[in-house]
Design a protein around this motif. Structure first.
Motif, PDB file in Angstrom:
ATOM      1  N   ASP A   3       0.832  -1.207   0.000  1.00 29.05           N
ATOM      2  CA  ASP A   3       0.000   0.000   0.000  1.00 29.05           C
ATOM      3  C   ASP A   3       0.862   1.251   0.000  1.00 29.05           C
ATOM      4  O   ASP A   3       0.558   2.248  -0.682  1.00 29.05           O
ATOM      5  N   ILE A   4       1.943   1.212   0.773  1.00 32.69           N
ATOM      6  CA  ILE A   4       2.840   2.369   0.835  1.00 32.69           C
ATOM      7  C   ILE A   4       3.456   2.646  -0.544  1.00 32.69           C
ATOM      8  O   ILE A   4       3.460   3.779  -1.027  1.00 32.69           O
ATOM      9  N   LEU A   5       3.942   1.593  -1.188  1.00 31.27           N
ATOM     10  CA  LEU A   5       4.548   1.742  -2.511  1.00 31.27           C
ATOM     11  C   LEU A   5       3.517   2.191  -3.552  1.00 31.27           C
ATOM     12  O   LEU A   5       3.815   3.008  -4.432  1.00 31.27           O
ATOM     13  N   PHE A   6       2.280   1.660  -3.420  1.00 34.26           N
ATOM     14  CA  PHE A   6       1.210   2.037  -4.342  1.00 34.26           C
ATOM     15  C   PHE A   6       0.891   3.523  -4.234  1.00 34.26           C
ATOM     16  O   PHE A   6       0.773   4.233  -5.240  1.00 34.26           O
ATOM     17  N   LEU A   7       0.764   4.014  -3.003  1.00 33.68           N
ATOM     18  CA  LEU A   7       0.464   5.433  -2.793  1.00 33.68           C
ATOM     19  C   LEU A   7       1.606   6.321  -3.295  1.00 33.68           C
ATOM     20  O   LEU A   7       1.371   7.359  -3.921  1.00 33.68           O
ATOM     21  N   ALA A   8       2.838   5.906  -3.003  1.00 38.75           N
ATOM     22  CA  ALA A   8       3.987   6.698  -3.431  1.00 38.75           C
ATOM     23  C   ALA A   8       4.072   6.751  -4.959  1.00 38.75           C
ATOM     24  O   ALA A   8       4.307   7.812  -5.549  1.00 38.75           O
ATOM     25  N   TRP A   9       3.883   5.607  -5.604  1.00 37.33           N
ATOM     26  CA  TRP A   9       3.956   5.545  -7.064  1.00 37.33           C
ATOM     27  C   TRP A   9       2.883   6.391  -7.715  1.00 37.33           C
ATOM     28  O   TRP A   9       3.145   7.102  -8.690  1.00 37.33           O
ATOM     29  N   ASN A  10       1.668   6.322  -7.193  1.00 39.29           N
ATOM     30  CA  ASN A  10       0.568   7.095  -7.763  1.00 39.29           C
ATOM     31  C   ASN A  10       0.813   8.590  -7.634  1.00 39.29           C
ATOM     32  O   ASN A  10       0.507   9.363  -8.556  1.00 39.29           O
ATOM     33  N   TYR A  11       1.366   8.997  -6.497  1.00 41.93           N
ATOM     34  CA  TYR A  11       1.650  10.428  -6.335  1.00 41.93           C
ATOM     35  C   TYR A  11       2.680  10.882  -7.365  1.00 41.93           C
ATOM     36  O   TYR A  11       2.497  11.921  -8.015  1.00 41.93           O
ATOM     37  N   LEU A  12       3.763  10.120  -7.536  1.00 40.86           N
ATOM     38  CA  LEU A  12       4.800  10.500  -8.500  1.00 40.86           C
ATOM     39  C   LEU A  12       4.270  10.474  -9.925  1.00 40.86           C
ATOM     40  O   LEU A  12       4.634  11.308 -10.756  1.00 40.86           O
ATOM     41  N   LYS A  13       3.390   9.520 -10.225  1.00 36.25           N
ATOM     42  CA  LYS A  13       2.833   9.399 -11.575  1.00 36.25           C
ATOM     43  C   LYS A  13       1.972  10.607 -11.929  1.00 36.25           C
ATOM     44  O   LYS A  13       2.032  11.120 -13.054  1.00 36.25           O
ATOM     45  N   VAL A 353       2.594   7.170   7.030  1.00 28.06           N
ATOM     46  CA  VAL A 353       2.725   8.458   6.334  1.00 28.06           C
ATOM     47  C   VAL A 353       4.191   8.733   6.002  1.00 28.06           C
ATOM     48  O   VAL A 353       4.542   9.097   4.882  1.00 28.06           O
ATOM     49  N   ARG A 354       5.051   8.527   6.996  1.00 27.11           N
ATOM     50  CA  ARG A 354       6.490   8.731   6.751  1.00 27.11           C
ATOM     51  C   ARG A 354       7.009   7.733   5.713  1.00 27.11           C
ATOM     52  O   ARG A 354       7.866   8.054   4.896  1.00 27.11           O
ATOM     53  N   GLY A 355       6.452   6.514   5.735  1.00 24.31           N
ATOM     54  CA  GLY A 355       6.869   5.497   4.764  1.00 24.31           C
ATOM     55  C   GLY A 355       6.525   5.892   3.338  1.00 24.31           C
ATOM     56  O   GLY A 355       7.319   5.665   2.410  1.00 24.31           O
ATOM     57  N   VAL A 356       5.335   6.487   3.149  1.00 25.09           N
ATOM     58  CA  VAL A 356       4.935   6.935   1.814  1.00 25.09           C
ATOM     59  C   VAL A 356       5.893   8.010   1.303  1.00 25.09           C
ATOM     60  O   VAL A 356       6.371   7.966   0.163  1.00 25.09           O
ATOM     61  N   LEU A 357       6.172   8.999   2.177  1.00 27.59           N
ATOM     62  CA  LEU A 357       7.069  10.083   1.777  1.00 27.59           C
ATOM     63  C   LEU A 357       8.485   9.565   1.501  1.00 27.59           C
ATOM     64  O   LEU A 357       9.131   9.971   0.520  1.00 27.59           O
ATOM     65  N   LEU A 358       8.970   8.652   2.359  1.00 30.73           N
ATOM     66  CA  LEU A 358      10.299   8.085   2.167  1.00 30.73           C
ATOM     67  C   LEU A 358      10.360   7.240   0.884  1.00 30.73           C
ATOM     68  O   LEU A 358      11.348   7.271   0.148  1.00 30.73           O
ATOM     69  N   ALA A 359       9.268   6.494   0.614  1.00 32.58           N
ATOM     70  CA  ALA A 359       9.224   5.671  -0.603  1.00 32.58           C
ATOM     71  C   ALA A 359       9.303   6.544  -1.851  1.00 32.58           C
ATOM     72  O   ALA A 359       9.954   6.178  -2.838  1.00 32.58           O
ATOM     73  N   GLU A 360       8.642   7.710  -1.813  1.00 29.39           N
ATOM     74  CA  GLU A 360       8.711   8.621  -2.952  1.00 29.39           C
ATOM     75  C   GLU A 360      10.145   9.076  -3.194  1.00 29.39           C
ATOM     76  O   GLU A 360      10.638   9.081  -4.328  1.00 29.39           O
ATOM     77  N   ILE A 361      10.823   9.452  -2.113  1.00 32.48           N
ATOM     78  CA  ILE A 361      12.208   9.925  -2.232  1.00 32.48           C
ATOM     79  C   ILE A 361      13.105   8.806  -2.761  1.00 32.48           C
ATOM     80  O   ILE A 361      13.919   9.010  -3.670  1.00 32.48           O
ATOM     81  N   LEU A 362      12.952   7.597  -2.205  1.00 35.70           N
ATOM     82  CA  LEU A 362      13.786   6.474  -2.630  1.00 35.70           C
ATOM     83  C   LEU A 362      13.508   6.083  -4.079  1.00 35.70           C
ATOM     84  O   LEU A 362      14.432   5.694  -4.816  1.00 35.70           O
TER      85      LEU A 362
END
Length: 392
Positions: A3-13, A353-362
């Protein structure tokens, strides 16, 4: 985690413009220092390797760097040529073997190198097919030259005109290919090797004529009598040297005065080298005798100095990019406070929440590393060839 990776990917997309900017900025900051260092290292190594294998170079007085680059990489010579007799003077000292280089002509884009079979021994070049040139009008092709000219042993290649307004009288010469060299991963792969005298034929200093006899058409004669026939300029020079006409080829003037671009001198020993360098340093002012290794080392030092300056500039740009990237992410977090509040209100823990933001950066950094790796791969395959093409 999914879920964390999904949210991060969608935001970047959905924020592709920001993501693309960050990807390009970070990847270039990673790539530039690595690329500069690798290109300087590989380029310096190749330059020095070829220079070290060339003991001494004799050429016209002027830029030693120009003399070395034209002789080592078959770059179009900018220095004046030297009379062939200068090589004979060097030979007469019996301190070194001499190998002439005539570099003024080409077959399409491939340089013609007028030299002797001793050049192949000096460079350690081996034949994939055929033999060395032995007669006027024969040539040997480097491996890449053979591919680009679509030529093989027994076929022919034609020299290109020296220029649109060639007042020297040079003309295309059809040369027979008698040998193909094995790949050497050097500028020799691109060259068309022939005898120096063949390059003089190309220059117009030597040529053959049709035989003038009782069967020659009147249109090709100025006058005819029972005793003598006087040929007119319409009796054309040959553009191909064959067993039938090779005997008719002759030189105009004294061949000792004909020009060559450089001479590779291979001293018998270290003492002979020092003696030659001393004699030419104090003697003939029309020519210079240089040690290519020293000249190229100076060039490499200049390249490394420029690299260091560019690395310093890249470091400054990298710090600025890091600050801009940090600012972009901080602003992004500020603009997403309502989104973050919604995530918390539906039960997302602070760690999520921190995981989503960190996943985006990574993700951004990971994709940037992949992009930088692609740049470096392209540089490995194209960087050094482009550098060699520039030198040639």
């Amino acid at each position: 985690m999914k879920d964390i990776l999904f949210l991060a990917w969608n935001y970047l997309k959905y924020h592709w413009a920001k993501t693309l900017f960050l990807l390009l900025a970070i990847s270039l900051v990673i790539f530039i220092p690595l690329a500069l260092d690798r290109l300087a290292e590989q380029g310096s190594e190749k330059l020095l390797r070829r220079a070290v294998s060339t003991p001494l170079l004799l050429g016209a007085r002027g830029s030693a760097t120009e003399l070395c680059l034209s002789s080592l990489y078959f770059k179009s010579p900018k220095l004046e040529g030297i009379p062939f007799t200068k090589m004979k003077d060097l030979e007469a000292q019996e301190l070194a073997q001499t190998i002439p280089l005539q570099l003024e002509y080409r077959v399409r884009e491939q340089p013609i190198v007028g030299t002797t079979p001793a050049y192949f021994s000096l460079r350690g070049l081996e034949f994939a097919a055929g033999r060395s040139m032995a007669l006027l009008g024969e040539c040997v092709l480097g491996s890449k030259a053979a591919q680009k000219l679509n030529a093989s042993v027994g076929s022919s290649v034609i020299s290109s005109p020296a220029g649109a307004f060639d007042l020297a009288g040079s003309f295309p010469l059809k040369m027979t290919v008698v040998g193909i060299l094995q790949p050497s991963q050097s500028p020799d792969d691109e060259a068309v090797f022939t005898d120096v005298k063949t390059t003089w034929v190309i220059s117009g200093k030597a040529h053959g004529h049709q035989d003038v006899d009782e069967n020659t058409a009147d249109s090709l004669l100025l006058s005819r009598s029972e005793e003598v026939a006087i040929a007119s300029p319409a009796v054309l020079s040959y553009t191909e040297i064959t067993p039938e006409n090779i005997g008719s080829f002759h030189f105009h003037g004294n061949p000792q005065d004909y020009l060559i671009n450089a001479v590779i001198a291979v001293p018998k020993d270290k003492k002979s080298e020092l003696m030659l360098r001393g004699r030419y340093a104090q003697g003939d002012s029309d020519v210079q005798l240089v040690l290519p290794e020293e000249v190229i080392e100076e060039l490499v030092e200049t390249v490394i100095s420029v690299r260091d300056l560019l690395l310093l500039a890249a470091l400054s740009i990298g710090v600025a990019t890091l600050l801009v990237t940090t600012l972009v992410f901080l602003l992004s977090i500020q603009l997403r406070q309502r989104e973050i509040a919604t995530m918390k209100s539906i039960g997302a823990a602070h760690g999520v929440v921190r995981g989503v933001l960190l996943a985006e950066i990574l993700m951004v950094i990971g994709f940037s590393l992949l992009l930088a790796g692609l740049y470096i791969l392209l540089l490995q395959n194209l960087g050094i060839p482009l550098l060699e093409n520039y030198l040639s």
